[in-house]
Design a protein around this motif. Sequence first.
Motif, PDB file in Angstrom:
ATOM      1  N   LEU A  56     -24.412  42.444 -43.907  1.00  0.00           N
ATOM      2  CA  LEU A  56     -24.565  43.245 -45.112  1.00  0.00           C
ATOM      3  C   LEU A  56     -24.648  44.710 -44.728  1.00  0.00           C
ATOM      4  CD1 LEU A  56     -27.316  41.146 -46.926  1.00  0.00           C
ATOM      5  CD2 LEU A  56     -24.864  41.139 -47.421  1.00  0.00           C
ATOM      6  N   SER A  57     -24.018  45.558 -45.505  1.00  0.00           N
ATOM      7  CA  SER A  57     -24.118  46.993 -45.241  1.00  0.00           C
ATOM      8  C   SER A  57     -25.387  47.531 -45.872  1.00  0.00           C
ATOM      9  CB  SER A  57     -22.909  47.733 -45.812  1.00  0.00           C
ATOM     10  OG  SER A  57     -22.929  47.708 -47.223  1.00  0.00           O
ATOM     11  N   GLY A  58     -25.925  48.600 -45.295  1.00  0.00           N
ATOM     12  CA  GLY A  58     -27.079  49.242 -45.895  1.00  0.00           C
ATOM     13  C   GLY A  58     -26.754  49.778 -47.273  1.00  0.00           C
ATOM     14  N   GLU A  59     -25.531  50.296 -47.436  1.00  0.00           N
ATOM     15  CA  GLU A  59     -25.120  50.851 -48.732  1.00  0.00           C
ATOM     16  C   GLU A  59     -25.166  49.802 -49.837  1.00  0.00           C
ATOM     17  OE1 GLU A  59     -23.604  51.337 -45.890  1.00  0.00           O
ATOM     18  OE2 GLU A  59     -22.889  53.401 -45.674  1.00  0.00           O
ATOM     19  N   ALA A  60     -24.941  48.530 -49.461  1.00  0.00           N
ATOM     20  CA  ALA A  60     -24.945  47.468 -50.464  1.00  0.00           C
ATOM     21  C   ALA A  60     -26.314  47.338 -51.128  1.00  0.00           C
ATOM     22  CB  ALA A  60     -24.546  46.148 -49.816  1.00  0.00           C
TER      23      ALA A  60
ATOM     24  N   GLY B 154     -26.971  46.760 -42.056  1.00  0.00           N
ATOM     25  CA  GLY B 154     -26.798  48.149 -41.642  1.00  0.00           C
ATOM     26  C   GLY B 154     -27.929  49.029 -42.144  1.00  0.00           C
ATOM     27  N   GLY B 155     -27.782  50.335 -41.919  1.00  0.00           N
ATOM     28  CA  GLY B 155     -28.832  51.268 -42.330  1.00  0.00           C
ATOM     29  C   GLY B 155     -28.309  52.471 -43.078  1.00  0.00           C
ATOM     30  N   GLY B 156     -27.071  52.382 -43.563  1.00  0.00           N
ATOM     31  CA  GLY B 156     -26.423  53.539 -44.175  1.00  0.00           C
ATOM     32  C   GLY B 156     -27.074  54.047 -45.442  1.00  0.00           C
ATOM     33  N   ASN B 157     -27.897  53.231 -46.081  1.00  0.00           N
ATOM     34  CA  ASN B 157     -28.611  53.693 -47.281  1.00  0.00           C
ATOM     35  C   ASN B 157     -29.782  54.599 -46.931  1.00  0.00           C
ATOM     36  OD1 ASN B 157     -29.768  51.341 -46.085  1.00  0.00           O
ATOM     37  ND2 ASN B 157     -31.074  51.083 -47.866  1.00  0.00           N
ATOM     38  N   ILE B 158     -30.153  54.624 -45.638  1.00  0.00           N
ATOM     39  CA  ILE B 158     -31.264  55.463 -45.184  1.00  0.00           C
ATOM     40  C   ILE B 158     -30.769  56.549 -44.234  1.00  0.00           C
ATOM     41  CG2 ILE B 158     -33.464  55.464 -43.921  1.00  0.00           C
ATOM     42  CD1 ILE B 158     -33.785  52.516 -44.839  1.00  0.00           C
ATOM     43  N   TYR B 159     -30.018  56.129 -43.203  1.00  0.00           N
ATOM     44  CA  TYR B 159     -29.508  57.108 -42.235  1.00  0.00           C
ATOM     45  C   TYR B 159     -28.375  56.480 -41.435  1.00  0.00           C
ATOM     46  CZ  TYR B 159     -29.401  60.877 -38.834  1.00  0.00           C
ATOM     47  OH  TYR B 159     -28.992  61.938 -38.058  1.00  0.00           O
ATOM     48  N   ARG B 160     -27.360  57.281 -41.155  1.00  0.00           N
ATOM     49  CA  ARG B 160     -26.235  56.830 -40.342  1.00  0.00           C
ATOM     50  C   ARG B 160     -26.149  57.688 -39.091  1.00  0.00           C
ATOM     51  NH1 ARG B 160     -22.429  53.708 -42.977  1.00  0.00           N
ATOM     52  NH2 ARG B 160     -20.797  54.431 -41.573  1.00  0.00           N
ATOM     53  N   GLY B 161     -26.002  57.052 -37.935  1.00  0.00           N
ATOM     54  CA  GLY B 161     -25.925  57.786 -36.680  1.00  0.00           C
ATOM     55  C   GLY B 161     -24.792  58.790 -36.646  1.00  0.00           C
ATOM     56  N   VAL B 162     -23.681  58.464 -37.325  1.00  0.00           N
ATOM     57  CA  VAL B 162     -22.531  59.377 -37.301  1.00  0.00           C
ATOM     58  C   VAL B 162     -22.811  60.672 -38.055  1.00  0.00           C
ATOM     59  CG1 VAL B 162     -20.793  57.577 -36.983  1.00  0.00           C
ATOM     60  CG2 VAL B 162     -21.523  58.162 -39.288  1.00  0.00           C
ATOM     61  N   GLN B 163     -23.905  60.711 -38.843  1.00  0.00           N
ATOM     62  CA  GLN B 163     -24.277  61.951 -39.527  1.00  0.00           C
ATOM     63  C   GLN B 163     -24.950  62.935 -38.576  1.00  0.00           C
ATOM     64  OE1 GLN B 163     -26.970  60.362 -42.398  1.00  0.00           O
ATOM     65  NE2 GLN B 163     -25.405  59.921 -43.926  1.00  0.00           N
ATOM     66  N   ALA B 164     -25.367  62.415 -37.431  1.00  0.00           N
ATOM     67  CA  ALA B 164     -26.236  63.194 -36.556  1.00  0.00           C
ATOM     68  C   ALA B 164     -25.598  64.503 -36.105  1.00  0.00           C
ATOM     69  CB  ALA B 164     -26.636  62.359 -35.342  1.00  0.00           C
TER      70      ALA B 164
END
Length: 235
Positions: free
Chosen positions: A10-14, A50-60
């Motif tokens: 499951l993706s964080g965004e979901a 995933g964790g994209g709803n909180i933070y994504r490493g690629v944003q760093a």
Amino acid sequence: MKYKRILLKLSGEALMGNQQYGIDPIRINEYAKQIKEIHESGVEVAIVIGGGNIYRGVQAEASGIDRVQGDYMGMLATVINAMAIQSTLENHGLYTRLMSGIKMEAVCEPFIRRRAVRHLEKGRIVIFGAGIGNPYFTTDSTASLRAIEIEADVVLKGTRVDGVYTADPEKDSTATKIPNLSFEEAIRGGYSVMDTTAFTLCQENNVPIIVFDMNTSGNLLDIVKGKENVGTLIS
């Protein structure tokens, strides 16, 4: 059931639902009900989120944070989501175990393959947090790796669309659904539903991937029953 043991990605965004960030309690409870439905049908369930709803490493890097540091921040975000889904599943009467690629004994067990398999055999839902514990690897790659390690029959990638399309269906009205893909076609076509490492791991170990719409109730049960034309099969 066609599949005895599955790895659900499951993706964080979901988890955001219609929100801009965070966790939508309605959406996470809907997912828990679907997971409970297949678990009570005798399917052994492992989950990577995933964790994209909180933070994504690629944003760093864009924000001036070192990429490696950012990836670890993203791993910690997946643990937050994993704890949320663990609590929700337990509220629905399910037994769970949360295992982490990074040691944090206060909230979860360290990942040990044999222990994870034993939890599944005992009827517990196993949730894998913190990726594989190393930077530069996505949670898609984690899902493929953990599926191989626990000898799952299939990786089920739950998304907001009902499969792989020729283009983004949310942006291109002419996009058409692709019912079946080989791993070579998925890699060569550059489909962004999962990364190349995830595809390659599953290809080399003969683990099929099904990309499907997790937001449509009943899809998850239909897939584990072996119903065809639900999502896109990559094999």
